[in-house]
Each structure stands twice: as C-alpha cells, then as structure tokens.
Scaffold this motif. Structure first.
Motif, PDB file in Angstrom:
ATOM      1  N   ALA A 140       0.840  -1.206   0.000  1.00  0.00           N
ATOM      2  CA  ALA A 140       0.000   0.000   0.000  1.00  0.00           C
ATOM      3  C   ALA A 140       0.874   1.254   0.000  1.00  0.00           C
ATOM      4  O   ALA A 140       0.595   2.227  -0.716  1.00  0.00           O
ATOM      5  N   ALA A 141       1.930   1.244   0.794  1.00  0.00           N
ATOM      6  CA  ALA A 141       2.848   2.382   0.837  1.00  0.00           C
ATOM      7  C   ALA A 141       3.503   2.593  -0.533  1.00  0.00           C
ATOM      8  O   ALA A 141       3.727   3.732  -0.950  1.00  0.00           O
ATOM      9  N   TYR A 142       3.783   1.495  -1.241  1.00  0.00           N
ATOM     10  CA  TYR A 142       4.375   1.593  -2.579  1.00  0.00           C
ATOM     11  C   TYR A 142       3.410   2.296  -3.546  1.00  0.00           C
ATOM     12  O   TYR A 142       3.810   3.181  -4.303  1.00  0.00           O
ATOM     13  N   VAL A 143       2.139   1.907  -3.486  1.00  0.00           N
ATOM     14  CA  VAL A 143       1.127   2.524  -4.358  1.00  0.00           C
ATOM     15  C   VAL A 143       0.975   4.010  -4.026  1.00  0.00           C
ATOM     16  O   VAL A 143       0.922   4.865  -4.923  1.00  0.00           O
ATOM     17  N   LEU A 144       0.929   4.325  -2.732  1.00  0.00           N
ATOM     18  CA  LEU A 144       0.800   5.719  -2.318  1.00  0.00           C
ATOM     19  C   LEU A 144       2.049   6.520  -2.710  1.00  0.00           C
ATOM     20  O   LEU A 144       1.954   7.688  -3.100  1.00  0.00           O
ATOM     21  N   TYR A 145       3.199   5.896  -2.594  1.00  0.00           N
ATOM     22  CA  TYR A 145       4.447   6.569  -2.968  1.00  0.00           C
ATOM     23  C   TYR A 145       4.473   6.872  -4.468  1.00  0.00           C
ATOM     24  O   TYR A 145       4.891   7.955  -4.882  1.00  0.00           O
ATOM     25  N   LYS A 146       4.014   5.912  -5.268  1.00  0.00           N
ATOM     26  CA  LYS A 146       3.988   6.117  -6.724  1.00  0.00           C
ATOM     27  C   LYS A 146       3.139   7.332  -7.092  1.00  0.00           C
ATOM     28  O   LYS A 146       3.446   8.060  -8.031  1.00  0.00           O
ATOM     29  N   GLN A 147       2.065   7.523  -6.354  1.00  0.00           N
ATOM     30  CA  GLN A 147       1.178   8.645  -6.637  1.00  0.00           C
ATOM     31  C   GLN A 147       1.622   9.926  -5.931  1.00  0.00           C
ATOM     32  O   GLN A 147       1.106  10.994  -6.206  1.00  0.00           O
ATOM     33  N   ASP A 148       2.570   9.763  -4.977  1.00  0.00           N
ATOM     34  CA  ASP A 148       3.129  10.898  -4.240  1.00  0.00           C
ATOM     35  C   ASP A 148       2.041  11.752  -3.606  1.00  0.00           C
ATOM     36  O   ASP A 148       2.037  12.986  -3.694  1.00  0.00           O
TER      37      ASP A 148
END
Length: 563
Positions: A308-316
């Motif tokens: 989930a953190a990876y997805v949120l990071y991708k979207q910044d």
C-alpha cells in the motif's frame, strides 16, 4: 510528519500497564500461590508443564515477529511485493514439520537446550563450541538488530531520541524477562493480541487510503486497486528477469534453500523451540499448530501495508509522503511502515504504535531468556560452577539477561544495514551458518552413524564454504552456471549465486561431507551416541492432521492465485 498526540500516548500507556500488571500477577502467582519453587531453574527457564497450547503458540509468534518483520518485511513488501510473504507462508508448513518430527525427539530425550542436545548426541566439545557461538550470534546479531530496527521505527513515529528508544525497549524487555519463561509465555498472549489488533488496524487504514485516493472506499476496493496499480507486486514466484530474483530465486523458495532457512530457524533455534520444550507432546503440537495458523495471517499485517505504501508513494500523495520515504538522499523501503503509521488517525496511531512496541519487546524478551538459558545451563553450570544450587542458577540467569541487554544497547548503534533492506540483510547473513547447523541437527536426529567430527565439519566447513561462495564471483566468472539457473548477473554485471541457492549448495556439501567422515570413522571403530527414538511418537493426533490439511489447502490456494 506528525508525532504522537496525547490520546496516542494514553493508548500506549494502557497497553504498557496491562502487560506489566498481568506479568506481575503471573509472577506473584507463580512464586507464592501455586506451589512451585521460586528457585527452580527448569520452571524459570522452561515454565515446565505450565504453558497452555494457546500460550505456546502466542509466544512463538511474539518471539518471531518483531521490527524485523514490521519494518524490514514491510520494506521488502514495498520493494518486491507479496513474494516476500513466502517466508511466512512456508514457515507455516515448516512449523507442522517441526511439530511432527523435531519436537518429539527433543521431548523424548528430555532436551532443555540446543547445546544439551548436541552434548547428548555428539559430545561436550561440539556442545560448548555451539553454545558460545549461539550466545555471540543471539547477542551481536539478533538482539542488536531488534533493538536497532525497533528503535529507529519508534523514534521516527514518536519523535523521540533514538538512544532513549533503545533504552526504553531494553528496560521494558528486562522487566518481563526477569520473571522467567512463564511470565514471558503468558504476557506474550497479550502482546500478540495488541500485535494483531494494531497490525490489522494499520492494514485496514492503509488499504482504505489507497481506495480513497482513487475515489472509492473500503478495504476490498483498496486491495483490488492495489492489484491493479501494482500488479508486479502480486507475484509469488519471480522469473530470472525480475530485479529481485537474487533475493527470491524462482522455485527455490518452494523447493530449495527456503526450507533450510525455515527448518533451521523453527526447529534448531533455542529461542523458538524453548517455548515447547517444557510441555507434553500433545500440548506442544497444538501450540505449534496454532502458531502456524497465525503465520498465515502475518503477511496481511506486515506485507500488505508495504505494498500500500508503494502505491501511495507512486502517486506521491500527501505531499510529504514521498519525501519521508527518502533517507540519506535515496529511497529507503524500510521507512514504509513508520511513514505509513505517521499518516494514521489519532488514537489508531497509538494502537499501531503499541502493536509495534509489543512485537519488539516480546521478541527481545524471548531472545534474552534464551541467552540466559544457554549461558546458565550450558556454560555456567558445566564449566564455571557445576555444583551451583537451583537458586544460584536462577540468579545467574537474571544477571545474564541484564548483561545481554546492556551489550545489545551498546552494540546496536554501530549496527549497519545495507541497501538490501533490514529483513533481507538479516536473512542473508544468518544464512552463512544455517546450512551447516541444520545438517548437523538433521543427521544427528535420524542417522545414528553420524560422528562428532562430522558435526564439527558441518559447522566450520559450512561457514567457510558460505563465505567462499559469497565472494567467489569476484574471483571466478560464474557465467557457466547461468544456463542451469544457479547464477544471475547482478547490478554490477557480475554473475552471482542467489543466497538461497548458495545455502542449498552448502547444505548438500555439508551432508555429503558428514556422511563420508562418519562412514570413515565408523570403519575405524569410532562409536556414536544415538538418541531414543520410537517411530510411534511421530504419529500426529487426528485434530492435528485436520488442522495441517486446512493449512496446506490455504497455502496451495494462495500460491495458485498469485503464481
């Protein structure tokens, strides 16, 4: 990033008071009301006959799950995805194997410590060498890594000084550990409750955040969106062209070195097996099976938040989220879980903070108790003071707990973890010794001809070969192994053997060497010490068999879906 609010601290202190009060109550009951002897070393170190199946299972998980998983495995989830869950789901199967084949051998032969097993099966020299080795490993690697990763996570969440966090964790763990295994075992039930409750709350909110970002709501929608926008993070078996293949090399996670990692950890490890060594066989097996079911749940708690953190990071999103993931000018996957906790709502953040603290403290207490057990029973009693009374042994164990924790606090600030991420770093470098130790145990269990010299060969030779294979790519071109799938070109363009494959090679080497040495020594009349083994003791109860079948069905379904 936000720090803890007043309500978060209140939630945390409620957790602290509950665990401490329950531990004091268990200790007072143990020493004053149930007829046990306060100075009895077996009761102190093993809680002999007093841990229930649910306490054994909870304690196994509490000792296993720590900052290494919450921080390190979540970081690996951020970096490589669901595939890192292999460690947890394969561990569930491994626990079943240990319960059926390993624990009966220990209990049948009245084994209290792993060095005692080596002394009984081989000789005192092998036992003493390994006792000193385990003490060094548990203090320098295990205790310090838990303190280091745990303190970093807690410091980044609470905004507290890193050194203060280490002192706090160490002090809390010492309070619990001084009460002995019974206090550890029963307080671990509460620790696991907070661990699971807080962990699930974090996962729930993380998936909800993903859903909200894409204009939806609910954890199911969040999970669906994660599989859509991070589909590469939902593959269990990596192909050779995957950048993370070196860490999880394809089918090796099912058929190769992963078995050595898990069987050595769960079956030949003092701070794990110690939980079951004071119980009868049915209780021990039921507790281990309960732990296996809990292991199925762990990826939901520690891996999904990382994805989930990876997805949120991708979207910044949240503006500062992306910046918070950077450490030293580079993206640091191990910051995924702490950063995620910092964006949780007030109150729930305190609950998740308590869950992380519970995992760290419980694991520290388990390690410290095992260090004290090995030092007291296998070093102090054998070499320093053979005539020590039961009360002296318990006092020595308590002193050993404090000394070990002080050493851990002193060493931890100097612990360095490379760019692999905390979890992978610990797994790889523990793998230097795992193949030899496991070979020594497995042949010691089931092949009576195995000699003491063969056991020493596995321990020392396995370690040296592991080092050789680690640094061999810098000396020899290993491209000729590539067609067979045993080497792969790393980021520097050098062909390297994945560490799980390396462990498999070393294990085979150790077994072959042990067989040759043992047969040679037997031909020269060297005698060996066998163990008391009865084939009937490997037969599980019907309820255990049903539980095992359920676990196998669940794991098979998971690998089928995310192959």
């Amino acid at each position: 990033m936000n720090q803890l609010a007043t309500i978060d601290y209140i939630v945390f202190f409620v957790y602290f008071i509950i665990v401490s009060s329950y531990g004091i109550w268990i200790y007072r009951r143990k020493t004053g009301h149930d007829g046990t002897i306060e100075g009895d070393s077996k009761d102190y170190f093993l809680a002999e006959g007093s841990l229930t199946w649910w306490a054994i299972g909870s304690s196994l998980i509490a000792s296993n799950i720590s900052a290494e998983q919450f921080v390190g495995m979540s970081g690996s989830g951020f970096k490589m995805g669901l595939a890192i869950a292999t460690y947890e789901w394969m561990a569930a199967i491994t626990l079943v194997v240990v319960a059926v084949f390993f624990i009966p051998v220990y209990l049948k032969n009245n084994i209290a410590t792993m060095p005692q097993f080596l002394s009984q099966r081989y000789n005192g020299t092998v036992a003493m060498i390994m006792a000193l080795f385990w003490l060094a490993l548990y203090i320098v690697v295990n205790l310090t890594s838990i303190l280091y990763l745990g303190a970093i996570a807690i410091s980044s969440i609470a905004g507290l000084n890193l050194t203060f966090c280490m002192y706090m964790l160490a002090g809390f763990a010492v309070i619990i550990t001084l009460g002995g295994m019974k206090v550890i075992g029963f307080t671990d039930v509460i620790q696991v409750f907070f661990l699971i409750l807080g962990g699930l709350a974090t996962t729930y909110l993380a998936l909800n955040l993903v859903a909200e970002h894409y204009g939806s709501s609910g954890v199911l929608n969040g999970f669906s969106l994660m599989t859509e926008h991070a589909s590469d993070h939902f593959q269990m078996i990596f192909k050779r062209d995957n950048e993370n293949y070196m860490d999880l090399p394809g089918l090796t996670v099912l058929l190769g070195g992963m078995w050595i990692v898990n069987l050595n950890y769960w079956g030949c490890n003092q701070y794990i097996t110690q939980r079951a060594l004071g119980a009868d066989l049915p209780t021990a097996r039921a507790g281990i099976l309960f732990a296996a079911f809990l292991k199925l749940l762990m990826p939901v708690i520690v891996v999904l938040p990382g994805i989930a953190a990876y997805v949120l990071y991708k979207q910044d999103i949240f503006g500062e989220f992306g910046k918070a993931m950077v450490s030293g000018g580079e993206l640091n996957p191990d910051r995924a879980y702490p950063v995620l906790l910092n964006i949780l709502p007030v109150g729930l953040k305190g609950l998740s903070f308590a869950a992380l603290t519970a995992a760290v403290v419980a694991s520290l207490a388990g390690k410290a108790n095992s260090i004290a057990t090995i030092f007291t029973l296998d070093v102090y009693k054998k070499v320093i003071n053979p005539s020590a009374s039961e009360k002296t042994l318990v006092s020595t164990g308590k002193i050993a707990v404090v000394v070990a924790m002080i050493l851990g606090v002193l060493i931890a600030p100097h612990l360095g973890i490379d760019k692999k991420g905390g979890f992978q770093y610990i797994q790889e470098y523990t793998g230097f010794v795992s193949p030899g130790i496991f070979a020594m145990f497995i042949l010691g269990f089931f092949w009576k001809k195995t000699t003491s010299s063969a056991a020493l060969f596995a321990t020392i030779g396995g370690f040296l070969l592991s080092i050789l294979l680690k640094f061999l790519p810098g000396i020899v071109n290993l491209s000729f192994l590539s067609p067979f799938g045993f080497s792969i070109k790393n980021a520097a363009g050098v062909y390297e053997i994945p560490f799980l494959d390396r462990m498999g090679f070393v294990f085979v080497f150790c077994v072959i060497g042990m067989i040759i040495i043992s047969l040679y020594e037997k031909s020269r009349g060297v005698k060996t010490n066998g163990l008391e083994i009865d084939s009937s003791m490997f037969k599980p109860q019907p309820s255990f068999a049903i539980g095992t079948a359920v676990i196998l069905v669940i794991i098979t379904a998971l690998y089928t879906i995310y192959w």
